[in-house]
Scaffold this motif. Structure first.
Motif, PDB file in Angstrom:
ATOM      1  N   UNK A 256       0.992  -1.148  -0.021  1.00  0.00           N
ATOM      2  CA  UNK A 256      -0.028  -0.028  -0.072  1.00  0.00           C
ATOM      3  C   UNK A 256       0.792   1.402  -0.061  1.00  0.00           C
ATOM      4  N   UNK A 257       2.062   1.097   0.659  1.00  0.00           N
ATOM      5  CA  UNK A 257       2.787   2.505   0.951  1.00  0.00           C
ATOM      6  C   UNK A 257       3.353   2.582  -0.450  1.00  0.00           C
ATOM      7  N   UNK A 258       3.824   1.450  -1.205  1.00  0.00           N
ATOM      8  CA  UNK A 258       4.581   1.625  -2.569  1.00  0.00           C
ATOM      9  C   UNK A 258       3.563   2.013  -3.537  1.00  0.00           C
ATOM     10  N   UNK A 259       2.182   1.667  -3.513  1.00  0.00           N
ATOM     11  CA  UNK A 259       1.410   1.903  -4.597  1.00  0.00           C
ATOM     12  C   UNK A 259       0.857   3.227  -4.390  1.00  0.00           C
ATOM     13  N   UNK A 260       0.558   3.808  -3.193  1.00  0.00           N
ATOM     14  CA  UNK A 260      -0.033   5.011  -2.649  1.00  0.00           C
ATOM     15  C   UNK A 260       0.843   5.751  -1.636  1.00  0.00           C
ATOM     16  N   UNK A 261       1.670   6.371  -2.343  1.00  0.00           N
ATOM     17  CA  UNK A 261       2.927   7.299  -1.357  1.00  0.00           C
ATOM     18  C   UNK A 261       2.099   8.028  -0.227  1.00  0.00           C
ATOM     19  N   UNK A 262       0.998   8.940  -0.673  1.00  0.00           N
ATOM     20  CA  UNK A 262       0.357   9.804   0.062  1.00  0.00           C
ATOM     21  C   UNK A 262      -0.704   8.947   1.232  1.00  0.00           C
ATOM     22  N   UNK A 263      -0.166   9.286   2.602  1.00  0.00           N
ATOM     23  CA  UNK A 263      -1.055   8.683   3.692  1.00  0.00           C
ATOM     24  C   UNK A 263      -2.469   8.869   3.622  1.00  0.00           C
ATOM     25  N   UNK A 264      -2.781  10.125   3.200  1.00  0.00           N
ATOM     26  CA  UNK A 264      -4.145  10.576   3.540  1.00  0.00           C
ATOM     27  C   UNK A 264      -4.710   9.834   2.123  1.00  0.00           C
ATOM     28  N   UNK A 265      -4.473   9.943   0.989  1.00  0.00           N
ATOM     29  CA  UNK A 265      -4.930   8.877  -0.348  1.00  0.00           C
ATOM     30  C   UNK A 265      -4.921   7.549   0.150  1.00  0.00           C
ATOM     31  N   UNK A 266      -3.753   7.130   0.872  1.00  0.00           N
ATOM     32  CA  UNK A 266      -4.063   5.653   1.073  1.00  0.00           C
ATOM     33  C   UNK A 266      -5.125   5.039   1.974  1.00  0.00           C
ATOM     34  N   UNK A 267      -5.386   5.843   2.996  1.00  0.00           N
ATOM     35  CA  UNK A 267      -6.016   5.244   4.159  1.00  0.00           C
ATOM     36  C   UNK A 267      -7.741   5.723   3.656  1.00  0.00           C
ATOM     37  N   UNK A 268      -7.809   6.603   2.588  1.00  0.00           N
ATOM     38  CA  UNK A 268      -9.250   6.978   2.278  1.00  0.00           C
ATOM     39  C   UNK A 268      -9.690   6.015   1.154  1.00  0.00           C
ATOM     40  N   UNK A 269      -8.511   5.701   0.260  1.00  0.00           N
ATOM     41  CA  UNK A 269      -8.889   4.480  -0.578  1.00  0.00           C
ATOM     42  C   UNK A 269      -9.056   3.076  -0.337  1.00  0.00           C
ATOM     43  N   UNK A 270      -8.392   2.798   0.989  1.00  0.00           N
ATOM     44  CA  UNK A 270      -8.644   1.772   1.713  1.00  0.00           C
ATOM     45  C   UNK A 270      -9.747   1.571   2.352  1.00  0.00           C
ATOM     46  N   UNK A 271     -10.223   2.777   2.884  1.00  0.00           N
ATOM     47  CA  UNK A 271     -11.711   2.608   3.457  1.00  0.00           C
ATOM     48  C   UNK A 271     -12.842   2.407   2.696  1.00  0.00           C
ATOM     49  N   UNK A 272     -12.538   3.133   1.366  1.00  0.00           N
ATOM     50  CA  UNK A 272     -13.521   3.376   0.303  1.00  0.00           C
ATOM     51  C   UNK A 272     -13.657   1.872  -0.409  1.00  0.00           C
ATOM     52  N   UNK A 273     -12.701   0.998  -0.663  1.00  0.00           N
ATOM     53  CA  UNK A 273     -12.732  -0.225  -1.124  1.00  0.00           C
ATOM     54  C   UNK A 273     -13.130  -1.005  -0.177  1.00  0.00           C
ATOM     55  N   UNK A 274     -13.095  -1.099   1.114  1.00  0.00           N
ATOM     56  CA  UNK A 274     -13.669  -1.897   2.013  1.00  0.00           C
ATOM     57  C   UNK A 274     -15.256  -1.760   2.033  1.00  0.00           C
ATOM     58  N   UNK A 275     -15.582  -0.199   1.984  1.00  0.00           N
ATOM     59  CA  UNK A 275     -17.101   0.105   1.990  1.00  0.00           C
ATOM     60  C   UNK A 275     -17.845  -0.587   0.670  1.00  0.00           C
ATOM     61  N   UNK A 276     -17.093  -0.290  -0.463  1.00  0.00           N
ATOM     62  CA  UNK A 276     -17.544  -1.114  -1.658  1.00  0.00           C
ATOM     63  C   UNK A 276     -17.570  -2.553  -1.423  1.00  0.00           C
ATOM     64  N   UNK A 277     -16.689  -3.161  -1.027  1.00  0.00           N
ATOM     65  CA  UNK A 277     -16.581  -4.811  -1.163  1.00  0.00           C
ATOM     66  C   UNK A 277     -17.733  -5.246  -0.157  1.00  0.00           C
ATOM     67  N   UNK A 278     -17.865  -4.557   0.918  1.00  0.00           N
ATOM     68  CA  UNK A 278     -19.023  -5.045   1.904  1.00  0.00           C
ATOM     69  C   UNK A 278     -20.414  -4.866   1.310  1.00  0.00           C
ATOM     70  N   UNK A 279     -20.563  -3.718   0.490  1.00  0.00           N
ATOM     71  CA  UNK A 279     -21.943  -3.496   0.186  1.00  0.00           C
ATOM     72  C   UNK A 279     -22.377  -4.460  -1.126  1.00  0.00           C
ATOM     73  N   UNK A 280     -21.302  -4.606  -1.971  1.00  0.00           N
ATOM     74  CA  UNK A 280     -21.424  -5.445  -3.150  1.00  0.00           C
ATOM     75  C   UNK A 280     -21.804  -6.865  -2.930  1.00  0.00           C
TER      76      UNK A 280
END
Length: 427
Positions: A256-280
């Motif tokens: 995750x650090x290698x793919x998204x170096x910005x920690x704000x973007x990293x944690x936001x994208x991780x949370x968004x992906x989790x929400x999408x997977x749970x709902x779908x």
């Protein structure tokens, strides 16, 4: 001869006086830290319970998980505490006496509550160890204890909060003694950790907190050659799961650090992906720690793929940076894996879930003695023979992998020798 006897008696009396004073000091200090840790741990556990219940009743709030992650990261930045300061820092502080920021305790509590409220797939023991370790460490510095005593008080705090949050006082005390440096126990901290842990347990009981106890459906079978072989095979498979879990958890963070170096973007994208997977995919049971899924597993109900889903989602959330821990997810993974695989080996699913829990737990924390006590307290039994077999097999076959990178394993698991450069050895 009489002069020598008098001198020996005088030296012995002086030494006895020092031990009595040390005993009284540690009784008072550990009970005080245990009381504080017990109160904080119990209240925090109640907060986690409230957050979980609220999320389960209002499932839509998982869409705000990215915002929760950003708020958590901002809180750490505003308080000027490194976002990387976590359980590894607490463990490291016991061996190096590295200072623990006083604000780490409220930050980890707030971050973990936000994670559970909005559905990140994380546990709570990270908060227990960090909260307790921070309280004990800073309390020791406030009292101007020397470096060694500050380390012991940090361990007392860790044991106290772990005991209050899980309701397993003996396992909590031994876990803290064992996890820091596997193979080398600081026996001078034995009395303080035990007192602090049981004091915290008493506070937890007084307030009415919960405990980590399960009734294994079908009970524990009698030990026989056939049963020992079945348990041994299951434990060997659990060791493989433990290795996979450690590799995926650590790998997710690096990836995750290698793919998204910005920690704000990293944690936001991780949370968004989790929400999408749970709902779908309807993965509501996998949001949060998932303690209710452990209850199902020990009652013989678990999907064969449940452990893989939990492993993947926990790696996603931990790798993205959400606060919490990995121990309850580890118990989840072990219980569902054992419940699914055990019947194929001829074991009852409930008992196999229990074996899976302790085997995977031992494989990721490398603490066999603490795990044995955990089995005794979780399953309210003294019939520990088969659990001991599972723990021993998993301990050896899991090698030197572990959840905590700052943990040091001093001795070889297969030879009677000290490992060379265990801190730097890569497995």
């Amino acid at each position: 001869m009489r002069i020598w006897d008098r001198e020996k008696l005088r030296d012995g009396a002086k030494a006895s006086g020092e031990y009595v004073l040390a005993f009284l000091k540690w009784v008072l200090a550990s009970l005080l830290v245990g009381g504080i840790g017990g109160l904080l741990g119990t209240l925090f556990h109640s907060g986690i319970g409230w957050a979980t219940a609220f999320r389960q009743e209002h499932g839509y709030i998982i869409w705000f998980l990215p915002a929760a992650g950003l708020v958590t990261l901002l809180l750490y930045r505003l308080c000027k505490v490194s976002f990387g300061a976590g359980t590894n820092l607490i463990i490291q502080s016991v061996t190096t006496n590295e200072h623990i920021p006083i604000l780490l305790a409220p930050l980890i509590a707030a971050g973990t509550l936000l994670s559970h409220l909005f559905g990140a797939s994380v546990g709570r023991e990270g908060a227990a160890l960090q909260l307790g370790g921070s309280v004990g460490h800073n309390f020791g510095e406030l009292l101007r204890f020397d470096e060694d005593d500050v380390r012991v008080l940090s361990m007392c705090g860790m044991a106290a909060c772990f005991s209050a949050m899980f309701g397993t006082p003996l396992a909590a005390a031994v876990f803290v003694l064992e996890v820091i440096c596997v193979g080398r126990i600081h026996y001078g901290a034995f009395l303080p950790c035990v007192l602090a842990s049981y004091m915290a347990s008493a506070v937890n009981s007084w307030i009415g907190g919960g405990t980590l106890q399960y009734d294994l459906k079908g009970g524990i079978p009698q030990a026989s050659l056939e049963t020992v072989l079945q348990v041994g095979i299951l434990a060997a498979l659990c060791a493989g799961v433990a290795i996979l879990l450690c590799m995926v958890i650590h790998g997710a963070g690096h990836w995750a650090e290698k793919l998204l170096k910005n920690p704000y973007l990293r944690i936001a994208c991780g949370g968004g992906l989790m929400a999408v997977l749970v709902n779908i995919f309807g993965l509501w049971d996998y949001a949060g720690a998932g303690a209710h899924m452990i209850d199902r597993a020990v009652n013989g109900e678990a999907d064969s793929w449940a452990f893989l889903v939990k492993l993947a989602l926990t790696a996603l959330c931990v790798g993205a940076g959400f606060r919490g821990g990995e121990i309850v997810p580890t118990l989840f993974i072990g219980a569902t894996f054992g419940c699914a695989i055990g019947p194929l080996l001829g074991l009852s699913p409930g008992f196999a879930a229990g074996v899976g829990m302790v085997a995977v737990f031992c494989g990721v924390v490398n603490c066999p003695i603490a795990t044995l006590f955990l089995a005794a307290e979780m399953f309210s039994t003294s019939n520990l023979g088969l659990f001991a077999v599972a723990i021993a097999v998993s301990f050896v076959l899991s090698g030197y992998f572990g959840l905590y990178s700052s943990q040091v394993i001093i001795f070889s698991k297969i030879k009677r020798r000290v490992r060379q450069n265990p801190e730097k050895e890569q497995e």
